[in-house]
Design an enzyme around this catalytic site. Structure first.
Site, PDB file in Angstrom:
ATOM      1  N   CYS A   1       0.842  -1.188   0.000  1.00  0.00           N
ATOM      2  CA  CYS A   1       0.000   0.000   0.000  1.00  0.00           C
ATOM      3  C   CYS A   1       0.879   1.241   0.000  1.00  0.00           C
ATOM      4  O   CYS A   1       2.023   1.213   0.472  1.00  0.00           O
ATOM      5  CB  CYS A   1      -0.912   0.006   1.239  1.00  0.00           C
ATOM      6  SG  CYS A   1      -2.141   1.333   1.259  1.00  0.00           S
TER       7      CYS A   1
ATOM      8  N   TYR B   1      -3.526   1.294  11.963  1.00  0.00           N
ATOM      9  CA  TYR B   1      -4.232   0.082  12.347  1.00  0.00           C
ATOM     10  C   TYR B   1      -4.197  -1.001  11.277  1.00  0.00           C
ATOM     11  O   TYR B   1      -4.866  -2.027  11.399  1.00  0.00           O
ATOM     12  CB  TYR B   1      -5.688   0.403  12.688  1.00  0.00           C
ATOM     13  CG  TYR B   1      -6.423   1.227  11.666  1.00  0.00           C
ATOM     14  CD1 TYR B   1      -6.755   0.709  10.423  1.00  0.00           C
ATOM     15  CD2 TYR B   1      -6.799   2.539  11.950  1.00  0.00           C
ATOM     16  CE1 TYR B   1      -7.434   1.471   9.485  1.00  0.00           C
ATOM     17  CE2 TYR B   1      -7.496   3.303  11.016  1.00  0.00           C
ATOM     18  CZ  TYR B   1      -7.811   2.761   9.788  1.00  0.00           C
ATOM     19  OH  TYR B   1      -8.489   3.510   8.866  1.00  0.00           O
TER      20      TYR B   1
ATOM     21  N   GLY C   1      -3.834  -4.271   0.769  1.00  0.00           N
ATOM     22  CA  GLY C   1      -3.103  -3.216   0.109  1.00  0.00           C
ATOM     23  C   GLY C   1      -3.981  -2.211  -0.608  1.00  0.00           C
ATOM     24  O   GLY C   1      -5.129  -2.021  -0.297  1.00  0.00           O
TER      25      GLY C   1
ATOM     26  N   SER D   1     -12.455   4.650   1.362  1.00  0.00           N
ATOM     27  CA  SER D   1     -12.204   4.717   2.802  1.00  0.00           C
ATOM     28  C   SER D   1     -12.105   6.162   3.274  1.00  0.00           C
ATOM     29  O   SER D   1     -11.239   6.907   2.825  1.00  0.00           O
ATOM     30  CB  SER D   1     -10.906   3.978   3.151  1.00  0.00           C
ATOM     31  OG  SER D   1     -11.024   2.597   2.870  1.00  0.00           O
TER      32      SER D   1
ATOM     33  N   ARG E   1      -4.762   7.737   9.513  1.00  0.00           N
ATOM     34  CA  ARG E   1      -4.607   7.406   8.093  1.00  0.00           C
ATOM     35  C   ARG E   1      -3.671   8.422   7.440  1.00  0.00           C
ATOM     36  O   ARG E   1      -4.091   9.514   7.050  1.00  0.00           O
ATOM     37  CB  ARG E   1      -5.966   7.403   7.379  1.00  0.00           C
ATOM     38  CG  ARG E   1      -6.898   6.310   7.857  1.00  0.00           C
ATOM     39  CD  ARG E   1      -8.167   6.260   7.008  1.00  0.00           C
ATOM     40  NE  ARG E   1      -7.900   5.834   5.642  1.00  0.00           N
ATOM     41  CZ  ARG E   1      -7.783   4.572   5.250  1.00  0.00           C
ATOM     42  NH1 ARG E   1      -7.910   3.589   6.131  1.00  0.00           N
ATOM     43  NH2 ARG E   1      -7.538   4.267   3.986  1.00  0.00           N
TER      44      ARG E   1
ATOM     45  N   CYS F   1     -19.333 -19.185   8.414  1.00  0.00           N
ATOM     46  CA  CYS F   1     -18.606 -18.362   7.436  1.00  0.00           C
ATOM     47  C   CYS F   1     -17.789 -19.271   6.536  1.00  0.00           C
ATOM     48  O   CYS F   1     -18.020 -20.464   6.475  1.00  0.00           O
ATOM     49  CB  CYS F   1     -17.744 -17.316   8.146  1.00  0.00           C
ATOM     50  SG  CYS F   1     -16.443 -17.995   9.199  1.00  0.00           S
TER      51      CYS F   1
ATOM     52  N   ASP G   1      -9.685 -13.096   4.248  1.00  0.00           N
ATOM     53  CA  ASP G   1      -8.696 -12.024   4.239  1.00  0.00           C
ATOM     54  C   ASP G   1      -8.119 -11.771   5.624  1.00  0.00           C
ATOM     55  O   ASP G   1      -7.014 -11.240   5.749  1.00  0.00           O
ATOM     56  CB  ASP G   1      -9.336 -10.743   3.700  1.00  0.00           C
ATOM     57  CG  ASP G   1      -8.316  -9.638   3.475  1.00  0.00           C
ATOM     58  OD1 ASP G   1      -7.212  -9.946   2.975  1.00  0.00           O
ATOM     59  OD2 ASP G   1      -8.599  -8.475   3.809  1.00  0.00           O
TER      60      ASP G   1
END
Length: 432
Positions: A25, A31, A77, A133, A145, A269, A285
């Site tokens: 990323c 976080y 990412g 986001s 962020r 799940c 994920d």
């Protein structure tokens, strides 16, 4: 980080989260759990999905689909790091593989900071859905962020939003519930609402360090519940017909249909597979690790992997490993124990497997349940669920009238049994 929609009882409906650049990323959010996944790969790893892997994945994805459209979630990412030529090749392969009359639904989950005019044109031209986001306004967003040089990113995300809207693309908004946002629930919610967004998903952040200790950036259980309650109380009274809050919509689904649509709120799940850039397929994920590697799109069929004994056991463990405290919980049908990644605490009876956010779920669903049930009644009667806003406004007006007619020494209208002056009167007089 997005919670995916799936039908956990049907392996053929498996959802895949595809990461063409793996965990890489351009941001360094405090976080983030993805960046640490570089440890799974060698130091010379390029983190780029090859055309061979791309074709193998898309071939398997469409072979395992029951109907059109075939949904592909491009994740990371940061998926835009793969570059526009990568997606041009991907969409060309999709067109080649699709049976007559079938279509693909492509989604980008992006931080938005790379989304320039060229990307916006491409997204609009190819009808790509976008999850963007935004952690509220600048104060809460930029608190955690930031880019790799520590610089703020909020203004760049707003630029991306404007570019998309200028081309008729309205993104879903993904907002994390972390230590910064949880402290300002209504500020965060109102900021996003006033941007004119139509869909918000609130995603709780529960991160742990190498010793298993919850990090300071994470939201606390009680704070998570209080965050949702504060926002729900405003949304249900004034905003149901303006925007969708995904978690609240799930509550309505549970009360009307007996089940939600998200993996996190399902009884079991395991139908949301994660595909890394090298073709490796993982159970989820949130479980990209050697223990949960199922196979590879180079050699294995996605539908076979989704229905494999290991993956079925993984999915059913969510239900089968519930502690007794959960099994007896009156709001179990709303959360079913929550995401397995967060089930690492002990119950009141010292049983393992309690969700770290259990207190928050219990607070919220206990508080909101009566309104979810009323909205469900409205839907079943053929009315709009937003009709509840008028009902709540009428109830509030009647309640306010009772307070106005109550004497200081009379029983408080709230039903506490205490005198009005010793109960709610002081709080009402202190209001601005």
């Amino acid at each position: 980080m997005e919670t995916a929609r799936s039908n956990p009882s049907d392996a053929s409906s498996a959802v895949t989260i595809v990461k063409p650049v793996g965990p890489i990323c351009n941001l360094d959010c405090d976080y983030c759990y993805n960046l640490a996944k570089t440890e799974l790969f060698g130091s010379d790893e390029r983190y780029r999905m090859s055309d061979d892997v791309l074709r193998a994945y898309l071939t398997s994805a469409i072979a395992g689909s029951k109907a059109s459209p075939v949904h592909v979630v491009w994740h990371g990412g940061e998926p835009l790091l793969a570059g526009r030529p990568f997606y041009e090749r991907a969409f060309a392969i999709q067109a080649e593989l699709a049976p007559e009359g079938w279509t693909w639904l492509n989604s980008f989950q992006t931080n938005g900071t790379l989304l320039d005019d060229n990307w916006a044109d491409f997204i609009a031209a190819n009808h790509v859905a976008v999850g963007l986001s935004i952690d509220g306004g600048p104060a809460t967003h930029d608190a955690l962020r930031h880019d790799r040089r520590g610089r703020a990113t909020h203004h760049r995300v707003l630029d991306a939003l404007a570019r998309l809207r200028a081309r008729g693309v309205e993104p879903d908004i993904l907002c994390t519930v972390n230590a910064a946002t949880a402290a300002r629930p209504l500020e965060v919610y109102r900021y996003l609402r006033d941007l004119g967004v139509t869909w918000i998903q609130f995603i709780p952040i529960v991160a742990r360090d190498r010793d298993g200790v919850v990090t300071p950036e994470s939201v606390g259980p009680a704070e998570f519940g209080d965050f949702l309650i504060a926002i729900f109380d405003e949304w249900v009274r004034r905003d149901i017909n303006r925007l969708v809050v995904q978690g609240f919509l799930e509550g309505l689904f549970v009360t009307t249909n007996g089940r939600g649509t998200l993996c996190v709120s399902a009884e079991t799940c395991g139908q949301v597979l994660a595909i890394e850039h090298d073709g490796s397929v993982y159970a989820c994920d949130h479980f990209v690790d050697p223990e949960h590697r199922l196979g590879s799109v180079r050699t294995d069929d996605l539908l076979d992997l989704a229905s494999s004994p290991a993956q079925v056991a993984f999915g059913q463990a969510k239900r089968d490993a519930l502690p007794t405290q959960c099994q007896r919980c009156p709001v179990l049908s709303f959360c079913h124990g929550g995401c397995p990644k967060d089930r690492f605490t002990l119950s009141a009876d010292a049983e393992p497997g309690l969700n770290y956010l259990c207190e928050g779920f219990r607070r919220f669903y206990t508080h909101a349940r009566v309104n979810f049930e009323r909205m469900g009644e409205l839907v079943r009667s053929g009315a709009r669920p937003s009709s509840i806003m008028g009902e709540l406004a009428d109830d509030e007006a009647r309640r306010e009238r009772r307070f106005q007619l109550t004497g200081r020494n009379e029983p408080c209208p709230c039903g506490s049994g205490r005198k009005y002056k010793q109960c709610c009167l002081a709080n009402r007089q202190s209001r601005p």
